[in-house]
Write a protein that holds these residues in place. Structure first.
Motif, PDB file in Angstrom:
ATOM      1  N   TYR A 279       0.837  -1.206   0.000  1.00  0.00           N
ATOM      2  CA  TYR A 279       0.000   0.000   0.000  1.00  0.00           C
ATOM      3  C   TYR A 279       0.871   1.255   0.000  1.00  0.00           C
ATOM      4  O   TYR A 279       0.644   2.192  -0.776  1.00  0.00           O
ATOM      5  CB  TYR A 279      -0.912  -0.028   1.224  1.00  0.00           C
ATOM      6  CG  TYR A 279      -1.536   1.299   1.607  1.00  0.00           C
ATOM      7  CD1 TYR A 279      -2.694   1.756   0.980  1.00  0.00           C
ATOM      8  CD2 TYR A 279      -0.983   2.088   2.621  1.00  0.00           C
ATOM      9  CE1 TYR A 279      -3.270   2.972   1.348  1.00  0.00           C
ATOM     10  CE2 TYR A 279      -1.547   3.292   2.987  1.00  0.00           C
ATOM     11  CZ  TYR A 279      -2.698   3.735   2.354  1.00  0.00           C
ATOM     12  OH  TYR A 279      -3.258   4.927   2.713  1.00  0.00           O
ATOM     13  N   TYR A 280       1.885   1.293   0.851  1.00  0.00           N
ATOM     14  CA  TYR A 280       2.733   2.477   0.967  1.00  0.00           C
ATOM     15  C   TYR A 280       3.592   2.664  -0.282  1.00  0.00           C
ATOM     16  O   TYR A 280       3.830   3.801  -0.720  1.00  0.00           O
ATOM     17  CB  TYR A 280       3.612   2.378   2.209  1.00  0.00           C
ATOM     18  CG  TYR A 280       2.811   2.322   3.486  1.00  0.00           C
ATOM     19  CD1 TYR A 280       2.215   3.466   4.011  1.00  0.00           C
ATOM     20  CD2 TYR A 280       2.610   1.121   4.151  1.00  0.00           C
ATOM     21  CE1 TYR A 280       1.465   3.414   5.173  1.00  0.00           C
ATOM     22  CE2 TYR A 280       1.854   1.052   5.313  1.00  0.00           C
ATOM     23  CZ  TYR A 280       1.272   2.200   5.817  1.00  0.00           C
ATOM     24  OH  TYR A 280       0.508   2.139   6.960  1.00  0.00           O
ATOM     25  N   LYS A 281       4.054   1.571  -0.873  1.00  0.00           N
ATOM     26  CA  LYS A 281       4.827   1.662  -2.108  1.00  0.00           C
ATOM     27  C   LYS A 281       3.979   2.281  -3.215  1.00  0.00           C
ATOM     28  O   LYS A 281       4.470   3.099  -4.007  1.00  0.00           O
ATOM     29  CB  LYS A 281       5.326   0.279  -2.516  1.00  0.00           C
ATOM     30  CG  LYS A 281       6.269  -0.356  -1.498  1.00  0.00           C
ATOM     31  CD  LYS A 281       6.647  -1.777  -1.898  1.00  0.00           C
ATOM     32  CE  LYS A 281       7.520  -2.442  -0.849  1.00  0.00           C
ATOM     33  NZ  LYS A 281       7.865  -3.834  -1.209  1.00  0.00           N
ATOM     34  N   LEU A 282       2.708   1.886  -3.267  1.00  0.00           N
ATOM     35  CA  LEU A 282       1.809   2.433  -4.276  1.00  0.00           C
ATOM     36  C   LEU A 282       1.535   3.918  -4.052  1.00  0.00           C
ATOM     37  O   LEU A 282       1.480   4.710  -4.996  1.00  0.00           O
ATOM     38  CB  LEU A 282       0.497   1.640  -4.286  1.00  0.00           C
ATOM     39  CG  LEU A 282       0.616   0.204  -4.807  1.00  0.00           C
ATOM     40  CD1 LEU A 282      -0.637  -0.599  -4.473  1.00  0.00           C
ATOM     41  CD2 LEU A 282       0.866   0.195  -6.308  1.00  0.00           C
ATOM     42  N   VAL A 283       1.357   4.305  -2.802  1.00  0.00           N
ATOM     43  CA  VAL A 283       1.139   5.716  -2.491  1.00  0.00           C
ATOM     44  C   VAL A 283       2.331   6.549  -2.966  1.00  0.00           C
ATOM     45  O   VAL A 283       2.162   7.640  -3.539  1.00  0.00           O
ATOM     46  CB  VAL A 283       0.894   5.912  -0.976  1.00  0.00           C
ATOM     47  CG1 VAL A 283       0.972   7.378  -0.582  1.00  0.00           C
ATOM     48  CG2 VAL A 283      -0.479   5.347  -0.581  1.00  0.00           C
ATOM     49  N   LEU A 284       3.539   6.040  -2.780  1.00  0.00           N
ATOM     50  CA  LEU A 284       4.737   6.753  -3.239  1.00  0.00           C
ATOM     51  C   LEU A 284       4.752   6.920  -4.753  1.00  0.00           C
ATOM     52  O   LEU A 284       5.328   7.874  -5.281  1.00  0.00           O
ATOM     53  CB  LEU A 284       5.999   6.010  -2.802  1.00  0.00           C
ATOM     54  CG  LEU A 284       6.335   5.971  -1.311  1.00  0.00           C
ATOM     55  CD1 LEU A 284       7.594   5.154  -1.076  1.00  0.00           C
ATOM     56  CD2 LEU A 284       6.499   7.369  -0.746  1.00  0.00           C
ATOM     57  N   GLU A 285       4.104   5.987  -5.462  1.00  0.00           N
ATOM     58  CA  GLU A 285       4.097   6.001  -6.926  1.00  0.00           C
ATOM     59  C   GLU A 285       2.924   6.783  -7.507  1.00  0.00           C
ATOM     60  O   GLU A 285       2.731   6.807  -8.719  1.00  0.00           O
ATOM     61  CB  GLU A 285       4.057   4.559  -7.460  1.00  0.00           C
ATOM     62  CG  GLU A 285       5.277   3.729  -7.117  1.00  0.00           C
ATOM     63  CD  GLU A 285       5.089   2.262  -7.464  1.00  0.00           C
ATOM     64  OE1 GLU A 285       4.032   1.907  -8.042  1.00  0.00           O
ATOM     65  OE2 GLU A 285       5.996   1.467  -7.156  1.00  0.00           O
ATOM     66  N   GLY A 286       2.100   7.410  -6.646  1.00  0.00           N
ATOM     67  CA  GLY A 286       0.927   8.111  -7.143  1.00  0.00           C
ATOM     68  C   GLY A 286      -0.231   7.179  -7.441  1.00  0.00           C
ATOM     69  O   GLY A 286      -1.125   7.514  -8.215  1.00  0.00           O
ATOM     70  N   LYS A 287      -0.224   6.002  -6.810  1.00  0.00           N
ATOM     71  CA  LYS A 287      -1.256   4.997  -7.059  1.00  0.00           C
ATOM     72  C   LYS A 287      -2.074   4.688  -5.807  1.00  0.00           C
ATOM     73  O   LYS A 287      -2.586   3.585  -5.649  1.00  0.00           O
ATOM     74  CB  LYS A 287      -0.616   3.720  -7.601  1.00  0.00           C
ATOM     75  CG  LYS A 287       0.075   3.917  -8.949  1.00  0.00           C
ATOM     76  CD  LYS A 287       0.761   2.638  -9.425  1.00  0.00           C
ATOM     77  CE  LYS A 287       1.486   2.871 -10.744  1.00  0.00           C
ATOM     78  NZ  LYS A 287       2.215   1.654 -11.198  1.00  0.00           N
ATOM     79  N   GLY A 288      -2.171   5.666  -4.921  1.00  0.00           N
ATOM     80  CA  GLY A 288      -3.106   5.534  -3.810  1.00  0.00           C
ATOM     81  C   GLY A 288      -4.511   5.745  -4.345  1.00  0.00           C
ATOM     82  O   GLY A 288      -4.768   6.709  -5.078  1.00  0.00           O
ATOM     83  N   LEU A 289      -5.447   4.857  -3.993  1.00  0.00           N
ATOM     84  CA  LEU A 289      -6.766   4.909  -4.620  1.00  0.00           C
ATOM     85  C   LEU A 289      -7.594   6.097  -4.150  1.00  0.00           C
ATOM     86  O   LEU A 289      -8.155   6.843  -4.959  1.00  0.00           O
ATOM     87  CB  LEU A 289      -7.528   3.613  -4.352  1.00  0.00           C
ATOM     88  CG  LEU A 289      -8.895   3.492  -5.030  1.00  0.00           C
ATOM     89  CD1 LEU A 289      -8.756   3.481  -6.551  1.00  0.00           C
ATOM     90  CD2 LEU A 289      -9.632   2.235  -4.552  1.00  0.00           C
ATOM     91  N   LEU A 290      -7.677   6.295  -2.853  1.00  0.00           N
ATOM     92  CA  LEU A 290      -8.500   7.362  -2.303  1.00  0.00           C
ATOM     93  C   LEU A 290      -7.674   8.627  -2.108  1.00  0.00           C
ATOM     94  O   LEU A 290      -6.459   8.566  -1.903  1.00  0.00           O
ATOM     95  CB  LEU A 290      -9.092   6.937  -0.951  1.00  0.00           C
ATOM     96  CG  LEU A 290      -9.881   5.630  -0.925  1.00  0.00           C
ATOM     97  CD1 LEU A 290     -10.369   5.341   0.494  1.00  0.00           C
ATOM     98  CD2 LEU A 290     -11.057   5.676  -1.892  1.00  0.00           C
TER      99      LEU A 290
END
Length: 353
Positions: A279-290
């Motif tokens: 989840y945190y890796k995705l947030v760093l990539e601009g891929k946090g859903l909400l």
């Protein structure tokens, strides 16, 4: 009395249905985050709560819950996130007292109809099944509030997340509070400033906010929860510029501007059924859903952004902080002693049965 190893063994076997293996990361002295001090687990014990609360009255509580969770999550892995979310939506409204489980009744206006909950929270049937089994094993002993807490922990472990020693002894409210549910539950489009305020209102700090947001490593959200980011983020008919381009196109194809509000997308597109740090890796990539996910990184708070980066790099640190924060959240204003009651049916107060 069955040992905790027996219970954990059953949970370990069950987890292979959908996550391959489990890893438990107890807090260790070598883990720290510069600039962010987190209090020790259980640093403020709540009178009336104890990790061995049912040792004499219902020693089989854990092993009663485990097989029902195993069956439900093996059938639908998404329900693990739903059960974990119930704990949040219970504790953030007048404390951890199972008020979220109450249906509408003559003197109860259900929290299930509050804006953050309506057509959104789920998993009630699994709680019903667990509670029925507990009532058969130990009549009117294990509260609905503790049932929610046990289900949340079990769902986390079965999804590959950490185990934690769970303080028990909560009792059940005789009331619900829809007004407070509308006020206290953070919306998916919340800004970072608002998220901090929502969590602070519950006695939770920035570390708790970032760690508990990691619960979004499992589960899904409806298009209506993030459609604003795709088409009208700042009321200018333009998408959120922090969305990674390919991720934006993937979401837009699944969630058209008109219609499709009830369609769901995984909160963690890499491993939506496994409790890990992706989840945190995705947030760093601009891929946090909400929006409430992505602002942890883009909200211009160095401490919060630093925690996101640390958790993305160190899953053990995330698990350590998560255990501390979820324990802290589970201790929010419980009813203990002679307050409240032990509901026989989690959907209604006892005198209505």
């Amino acid at each position: 009395m069955a040992s905790i190893n027996t219970v954990l063994g059953a949970i370990f076997v069950a987890s292979f249905y959908f996550c391959g293996s489990l890893a438990f990361f107890p807090p260790g002295p070598g883990h720290h985050h510069e600039g962010a001090h987190h209090p020790p687990i259980g640093s403020a014990p709540i009178p009336g709560l104890s990790t061995d609360y049912y040792r004499l009255t219902c020693p089989q509580a854990d092993e009663t819950v485990a097989p029902i969770l195993k069956k439900a999550i093996a059938k639908e892995p998404r329900v693990a996130a739903s059960l974990l979310r119930l704990l949040f939506h219970d504790c953030f409204v007048q404390g951890c007292d199972a008020s979220v489980l109450l249906d509408d009744a003559e003197e109860v206006v259900s929290e299930k109809n509050a804006i953050p909950n309506k057509d959104s929270i789920r998993g009630f049937e699994v709680i019903d099944e667990i509670k029925a089994a507990l009532e058969e094993a130990c009549p009117q002993t294990v509260s609905c509030a503790d049932t929610v807490a046990l289900a949340a922990r079990g769902s986390t472990v079965l999804s590959g997340g950490p185990y934690w020693e769970l303080p028990l002894g909560r009792r059940d409210s005789r009331t619900a509070n829809m007004k407070l549910a509308n006020k206290n539950l953070p919306p998916p489009n919340a800004t970072l400033h608002r998220l901090i305020k929502f969590f602070r209102r519950q006695g939770l700090d920035k570390v708790d906010l970032v760690a508990l947001s990691g619960s979004h490593t499992i589960g899904s959200a409806r298009c209506v929860s993030f459609k604003q980011r795709l088409y009208n983020q700042h009321r200018d008919n333009r998408p959120d510029s922090t969305l990674e381009t390919s991720f934006y196109h993937t979401l837009a194809s699944a969630c058209p501007r008109a219609g499709g509000d009830g369609e769901i997308r995984p909160l963690d597109l890499v491993s939506p059924s496994r409790f890990d740090n992706s989840y945190y890796k995705l947030v760093l990539e601009g891929k946090g859903l909400l929006n409430s996910d992505e602002v942890l990184w883009t909200g211009r708070d160095p401490e919060i952004a630093g925690l996101v980066k640390s958790y993305a790099e160190d899953e053990a640190l995330f698990f350590e902080h998560y255990v501390s924060s979820v324990t802290k959240m589970g201790n929010i204003n419980p009813l203990t002693g002679h307050d409240g009651e032990i509901r026989k049916n989690c959907r209604r107060v006892n005198q209505e049965i």
